[in-house]
Design an enzyme around this catalytic site. Structure first.
Site, PDB file in Angstrom:
ATOM      1  CE  LYS A   1      -0.694  -5.954   0.347  1.00  0.00           C
ATOM      2  NZ  LYS A   1      -0.504  -7.067   0.745  1.00  0.00           N
TER       3      LYS A   1
ATOM      4  CG  ASP B   1      -0.446 -10.030  -4.640  1.00  0.00           C
ATOM      5  OD1 ASP B   1       0.789  -9.367  -4.498  1.00  0.00           O
ATOM      6  OD2 ASP B   1      -1.083  -9.845  -3.586  1.00  0.00           O
TER       7      ASP B   1
ATOM      8  CD  GLN C   1      -2.535  -8.962   2.802  1.00  0.00           C
ATOM      9  OE1 GLN C   1      -2.269  -8.771   2.413  1.00  0.00           O
ATOM     10  NE2 GLN C   1      -0.873 -10.093   3.730  1.00  0.00           N
TER      11      GLN C   1
END
Ligand code: NAP
Length: 303
Positions: free
Chosen positions: A53, A120, A97
């Site tokens: 990322k 997200d 994460q």
């Protein structure tokens, strides 16, 4: 023989567009999109995802910040960090994460991210928006899959779409997005009976199970679009998907490889969401500055 859907290439195109738009944003508002990635603990797979990322952020010209916290980080410490990131103007997107260590409550943590920075699209607010089809942030993996399906030119409307898997991050939003495109959607899971009977009628089959060699040729309709979301490891430890590629590929019309299919798209869509967040923030900050200027001028005039 199936046409191979090249996720790497399509992801590169998406990232190139994002990079171009990021440049325009910088010219217009002087703003650089910023993404904060929070990782707790030492999970090796998570570390690789975070590194990828960060690399993608560099490619598209974003500012990125990796915040690595020790395994024993408390819920309160993590919530405090999210609160700080929510308030920072240089950070447009926040990503925690997953999975988190067991002592941390994932729902509470994700729910604490400002919906405006939840790139997200995992927070309940953004999940709800996906449900009603009005979303600014698309859930990254399903959104990537949609791009891959669209790249084939196969119309989704009216097609029999089958999603195997019903997780909150892949299966459910995937089904919703196909439904919004007027697919006739069936969602299968571990309690589904006659799975083969259902999947073999699918014009578009998306597998998000997490089991190597799960989807075999007898489960696939001749000419179908087969999208493999799975990320597993075979007996030799190599990355592989859910689909038994060698036997399904000759039967499918279009198929994604693993690696090089859905994986790169997930990250590309994350970049797209971060850009969207930055665009909204930049225009809000700019508008606020104009309003402040006006009201200051008003005060000046009164003096
Ligand atoms: P998950 O939460 O474990 O969900 C797996 C789903 O598969 C569950 O809904 C489960 O059903 C279903 N399932 C399990 N066994 C089954 C069976 N025998 N028949 C039918 N359905 C079955 O996993 P996930 O987070 O959705 O991820 C799925 C896979 O995608 C994993 O390999 C993951 O690594 C990968 N992934 C890839 C990306 C990417 O960017 N490429 C992103 C996210 C995830 P129940 O609900 O009944 O248990």
């Amino acid at each position: 023989m199936a046409n191979l859907i090249n996720g790497k290439e399509i992801a590169a195109q998406v990232k190139a567009e994002v990079a171009k738009d990021a440049e325009k944003l910088a010219e217009k508002f002087g703003a650089t999109p910023g993404l904060a990635v929070v990782i707790v603990g030492d999970d090796p797979a998570s570390k690789i995802y975070v590194r990828n990322k960060k690399k993608a952020c560099e490619e598209v010209g974003f500012y990125s910040e990796e915040i690595a916290l020790p395994e024993k980080t408390s819920q309160k410490e993590l919530l405090n960090l999210i609160d700080t990131l929510n308030k920072r103007v240089d950070i447009d997107g926040i990503l925690v994460q997953l999975p988190l260590p067991k002592h941390l409550n994932e729902k509470t943590i994700i729910g604490a991210i400002s919906p405006k920075k939840d790139v997200d699209a995992f927070s309940p607010f953004n999940v709800g928006r996906v449900m009603i089809g009005e979303y600014r942030f698309s859930p990254c993996t399903p959104a990537g899959v949609m791009e891959l399906i669209k790249s084939t030119g196969v119309e989704i409307a009216g097609k029999n779409c089958v999603v195997i898997g019903r997780s909150n991050i892949v299966g459910k939003p995937m089904a919703m997005m196909l439904l919004h495109e007027s697919g006739t959607v069936t969602v299968c899971h571990s309690k589904t009976q006659n799975l083969q009977e259902i999947t073999s009628k699918a014009d578009i089959l998306v597998s998000a199970v997490g089991k190597a060699n799960f989807v075999t040729a007898d489960m696939v309709k001749e000419g179908a679009v087969v999208i493999d979301v799975g990320m597993n490891h075979d007996e030799e430890g190599n990355l592989c998907g859910d689909v038994k590629f060698d036997e399904v590929e000759p039967k499918a019309g279009y198929i994604t490889p693993v690696p090089g299919g859905v994986g790169p798209m997930t990250i590309a869509m994350l970049m797209k969401n971060t850009l969207t967040a930055a665009m909204i923030n930049a225009s809000v900050v700019n508008r606020a500055a104009k309003v402040n200027k006006k009201s200051n001028a008003g005060t000046e005039n009164k003096k």
